[in-house]
Scaffold this motif. Structure first.
Motif, short mmCIF file in Angstrom:
data_model
loop_
_atom_site.label_atom_id
_atom_site.label_comp_id
_atom_site.label_asym_id
_atom_site.label_seq_id
_atom_site.Cartn_x
_atom_site.Cartn_y
_atom_site.Cartn_z
N GLN A 148 -11.75 -1.23 3.68
CA GLN A 148 -12.01 0.00 2.95
C GLN A 148 -10.86 0.99 3.05
OE1 GLN A 148 -15.67 1.93 4.06
NE2 GLN A 148 -15.71 3.20 2.22
N ASN A 149 -10.18 1.01 4.19
CA ASN A 149 -9.16 2.04 4.40
C ASN A 149 -7.73 1.48 4.41
OD1 ASN A 149 -9.05 0.71 6.86
ND2 ASN A 149 -8.96 2.58 8.08
N MET A 150 -7.54 0.27 3.82
CA MET A 150 -6.21 -0.33 3.76
C MET A 150 -5.94 -0.81 2.33
SD MET A 150 -6.19 -2.25 7.47
CE MET A 150 -5.10 -3.54 6.96
N PHE A 151 -4.77 -0.43 1.80
CA PHE A 151 -4.38 -0.80 0.44
C PHE A 151 -3.11 -1.64 0.52
CE2 PHE A 151 -2.07 -0.05 -3.54
CZ PHE A 151 -3.06 -0.30 -4.48
N PHE A 152 -3.10 -2.76 -0.21
CA PHE A 152 -1.97 -3.68 -0.22
C PHE A 152 -1.19 -3.46 -1.52
CE2 PHE A 152 -5.05 -5.26 2.70
CZ PHE A 152 -4.33 -5.86 3.72
N LEU A 153 0.09 -3.19 -1.36
CA LEU A 153 0.93 -2.73 -2.48
C LEU A 153 1.74 -3.89 -3.05
CD1 LEU A 153 1.77 -0.03 -3.89
CD2 LEU A 153 3.66 0.07 -2.25
N GLN A 154 1.52 -4.19 -4.34
CA GLN A 154 2.31 -5.21 -5.03
C GLN A 154 2.09 -5.06 -6.53
OE1 GLN A 154 2.44 -9.31 -3.44
NE2 GLN A 154 2.01 -10.00 -5.51
N ASN A 155 3.10 -4.64 -7.26
CA ASN A 155 3.01 -4.41 -8.71
C ASN A 155 1.98 -3.33 -9.06
OD1 ASN A 155 4.84 -6.50 -8.90
ND2 ASN A 155 3.31 -8.02 -9.54
N ASN A 156 1.67 -2.46 -8.12
CA ASN A 156 0.66 -1.43 -8.32
C ASN A 156 1.12 -0.16 -7.60
OD1 ASN A 156 0.30 -2.25 -5.67
ND2 ASN A 156 -1.69 -3.20 -6.02
N SER A 157 0.25 0.82 -7.49
CA SER A 157 0.59 2.05 -6.77
C SER A 157 -0.68 2.63 -6.16
CB SER A 157 1.26 3.06 -7.71
OG SER A 157 0.43 3.35 -8.82
N PHE A 158 -0.48 3.54 -5.21
CA PHE A 158 -1.59 4.15 -4.50
C PHE A 158 -1.41 5.66 -4.56
CE2 PHE A 158 -3.52 5.84 -0.59
CZ PHE A 158 -4.79 5.28 -0.67
N GLN A 159 -2.47 6.36 -4.91
CA GLN A 159 -2.39 7.82 -5.03
C GLN A 159 -3.00 8.49 -3.80
OE1 GLN A 159 -2.93 5.89 -8.00
NE2 GLN A 159 -0.75 6.36 -8.15
N PHE A 160 -2.27 9.46 -3.28
CA PHE A 160 -2.71 10.18 -2.08
C PHE A 160 -2.22 11.61 -2.18
CE2 PHE A 160 -2.11 11.64 2.32
CZ PHE A 160 -3.35 11.34 2.87
N GLY A 161 -3.16 12.55 -2.27
CA GLY A 161 -2.76 13.94 -2.41
C GLY A 161 -1.93 14.13 -3.66
N ASP A 162 -0.77 14.75 -3.51
CA ASP A 162 0.13 14.98 -4.65
C ASP A 162 1.05 13.79 -4.91
OD1 ASP A 162 -0.89 17.54 -4.99
OD2 ASP A 162 0.59 18.43 -3.62
N TYR A 163 0.93 12.73 -4.13
CA TYR A 163 1.91 11.65 -4.15
C TYR A 163 1.38 10.36 -4.75
CZ TYR A 163 5.14 14.30 -1.25
OH TYR A 163 6.02 15.25 -0.78
N SER A 164 2.29 9.63 -5.42
CA SER A 164 2.08 8.23 -5.76
C SER A 164 2.94 7.40 -4.82
CB SER A 164 2.49 7.94 -7.20
OG SER A 164 1.52 8.40 -8.11
N ILE A 165 2.34 6.40 -4.19
CA ILE A 165 3.05 5.48 -3.32
C ILE A 165 3.34 4.21 -4.11
CG2 ILE A 165 3.13 4.37 -1.07
CD1 ILE A 165 2.67 7.44 -0.98
N CYS A 166 4.61 3.88 -4.29
CA CYS A 166 5.02 2.71 -5.06
C CYS A 166 5.88 1.81 -4.18
CB CYS A 166 5.83 3.14 -6.28
SG CYS A 166 4.96 4.26 -7.39
N GLY A 167 6.24 0.63 -4.72
CA GLY A 167 7.17 -0.19 -3.96
C GLY A 167 7.13 -1.66 -4.28
N THR A 168 8.05 -2.36 -3.65
CA THR A 168 8.15 -3.82 -3.71
C THR A 168 8.93 -4.26 -2.48
OG1 THR A 168 8.70 -5.68 -5.15
CG2 THR A 168 10.33 -3.91 -5.00
N ARG A 169 8.88 -5.57 -2.20
CA ARG A 169 9.53 -6.06 -0.98
C ARG A 169 11.03 -5.80 -0.97
NH1 ARG A 169 9.92 -12.44 -0.24
NH2 ARG A 169 11.19 -12.01 -2.09
N GLY A 170 11.70 -5.95 -2.16
CA GLY A 170 13.14 -5.84 -2.20
C GLY A 170 13.82 -7.16 -1.83
N TRP A 171 15.15 -7.10 -1.75
CA TRP A 171 15.93 -8.30 -1.42
C TRP A 171 17.32 -7.89 -1.01
CZ3 TRP A 171 14.14 -12.66 0.01
CH2 TRP A 171 14.94 -13.81 0.06
N LEU A 172 18.13 -8.86 -0.61
CA LEU A 172 19.52 -8.58 -0.30
C LEU A 172 20.21 -7.94 -1.50
CD1 LEU A 172 20.57 -12.00 1.29
CD2 LEU A 172 20.05 -9.88 2.52
N CYS A 173 21.03 -6.96 -1.23
CA CYS A 173 21.87 -6.40 -2.28
C CYS A 173 23.22 -7.10 -2.25
CB CYS A 173 22.04 -4.89 -2.09
SG CYS A 173 20.51 -3.96 -2.33
N ALA A 174 23.92 -7.11 -3.38
CA ALA A 174 25.20 -7.81 -3.49
C ALA A 174 26.13 -7.40 -2.35
CB ALA A 174 25.84 -7.51 -4.84
#
Length: 230
Positions: A98-124
């Motif tokens: 109930q109190n845990m959100f898993f982030l992947q291709n989506n977002s989570f809203q909390f207060g004034d904020y949107s929480i976004c993201g992805t795993r990322g990868w090595l940069c060149a």
């Protein structure tokens, strides 16, 4: 309502993976995390966990570690790291707690904020960045955009992005990730993955082109959640 972050928990409740082999400061590190987490975080707060959560290989094995996080104060947003092999369907994961959100291709809203993201990868970089790396890198850029686009219509104009990998190479050169952050007006970026003095030296931190960057590997934070929003 405050927002904290701590990454790279590297929990091993069901597998034999003693972290003390990485240095004395890692011994019983989960006890240090729990102590500081409970001392700082309240139930109304949010904690971001940007990857490398559990050494488990399967979800059934990871459940003991996820339950451990679940019982700690606050709401949590979890992101996949390169060692989170147990991570499967995000829809299934988001029905577990109930109190845990898993982030992947989506977002989570909390207060004034949107929480976004992805795993990322090595940069060149000059050391290792082949055609397969480029393919994964470009896929992660698209996933980041999907996450950011999912915030449209939410009315939340402040954005925090979580990634596991750093947003640049060790020379801190601009990347597709940093360009997207700037284009979307991202306020803060939190990431982990880097460990040890050599890794920490190549970490982008502070404000760059209007974006605040934080390295949040738990050993860098001395196993204490970092408050990023009051």
């Amino acid at each position: 309502m405050k927002i904290y972050v701590i990454g790279d928990l590297h929990l091993s409740g069901s597998v034999e993976k003693p972290m003390g082999v990485f240095g004395l400061h890692w011994e019983n590190h989960h006890e240090k995390i729990e102590y500081h987490w409970k001392a700082q975080v309240r139930d109304e707060d949010l904690v971001l966990v940007p990857g490398d959560i559990s050494w488990a290989m399967r979800l059934e094995e990871a459940m003991i570690d996820l339950q451990w996080i679940h019982q700690l104060p606050g709401k949590k947003v979890l992101l996949r790291g390169n060692h989170d092999y147990w991570w499967g369907s995000v829809t299934k994961l988001n029905h577990l707690f109930q109190n845990m959100f898993f982030l992947q291709n989506n977002s989570f809203q909390f207060g004034d904020y949107s929480i976004c993201g992805t795993r990322g990868w090595l940069c060149a970089n000059p050391y290792k960045f082949d055609a397969q790396d480029e393919k994964v890198y470009n896929r992660e850029l698209q996933r980041l955009k999907l996450s950011l686009e999912s915030t449209k219509g939410t009315g939340k104009n402040k954005i925090i992005v979580m990634t596991h990998y750093p947003p640049t190479n060790d020379k801190m050169e601009p990347s597709g990730f940093t360009e997207i952050y700037e284009a979307y007006g991202v306020e803060k970026v939190v990431y982990g993955h880097l460990h040890g003095s050599d890794g920490f030296r190549g970490a982008l931190q502070g404000i760059h082109k209007g974006v605040q960057y934080y390295l949040t590997s738990c050993d860098f934070l001395d196993f204490k959640p970092l408050r990023i929003v009051e």
